[in-house]
Design a protein around this motif. Sequence first.
Motif, PDB file in Angstrom:
ATOM      1  N   GLU A   1       0.839  -1.197   0.000  1.00 21.11           N
ATOM      2  CA  GLU A   1       0.000   0.000   0.000  1.00 21.11           C
ATOM      3  C   GLU A   1       0.874   1.246   0.000  1.00 21.11           C
ATOM      4  O   GLU A   1       0.588   2.219  -0.690  1.00 21.11           O
ATOM      5  N   GLU A   2       1.972   1.200   0.758  1.00 22.87           N
ATOM      6  CA  GLU A   2       2.877   2.344   0.816  1.00 22.87           C
ATOM      7  C   GLU A   2       3.461   2.649  -0.561  1.00 22.87           C
ATOM      8  O   GLU A   2       3.532   3.801  -0.976  1.00 22.87           O
TER       9      GLU A   2
ATOM     10  N   GLN B   1       3.564   6.059  -5.545  1.00 19.95           N
ATOM     11  CA  GLN B   1       3.366   6.182  -6.994  1.00 19.95           C
ATOM     12  C   GLN B   1       2.273   7.200  -7.313  1.00 19.95           C
ATOM     13  O   GLN B   1       2.426   8.011  -8.223  1.00 19.95           O
ATOM     14  N   GLU B   2       1.178   7.170  -6.566  1.00 14.86           N
ATOM     15  CA  GLU B   2       0.104   8.137  -6.790  1.00 14.86           C
ATOM     16  C   GLU B   2       0.577   9.559  -6.495  1.00 14.86           C
ATOM     17  O   GLU B   2       0.270  10.495  -7.238  1.00 14.86           O
ATOM     18  N   ALA B   3       1.339   9.735  -5.409  1.00 14.49           N
ATOM     19  CA  ALA B   3       1.840  11.065  -5.050  1.00 14.49           C
ATOM     20  C   ALA B   3       2.805  11.584  -6.105  1.00 14.49           C
ATOM     21  O   ALA B   3       2.772  12.765  -6.463  1.00 14.49           O
TER      22      ALA B   3
END
Length: 64
Positions: free
Chosen positions: A37-38, A43-45
């Motif tokens: 999840e981290e 990746q999204e950030a």
Amino acid sequence: MTIIRAKILDSTHLELSQPLPTPHGETIVITIPEGSEEERLWQEASMKHFLEAYHDQDAIYDQL
């Protein structure tokens, strides 16, 4: 810390790419990287930060 690659032979056996630099009978710790999840959050950030670097007129980059 020493990093040694190993091939998984089955669920309880590994084939090391080189000998371990530790005495016989010593205990080692094995870390297995996995998609977490981290990692997904990072990746999204990073994608958000990347897209913020462009003007709205450059919307072509929004579809990456």
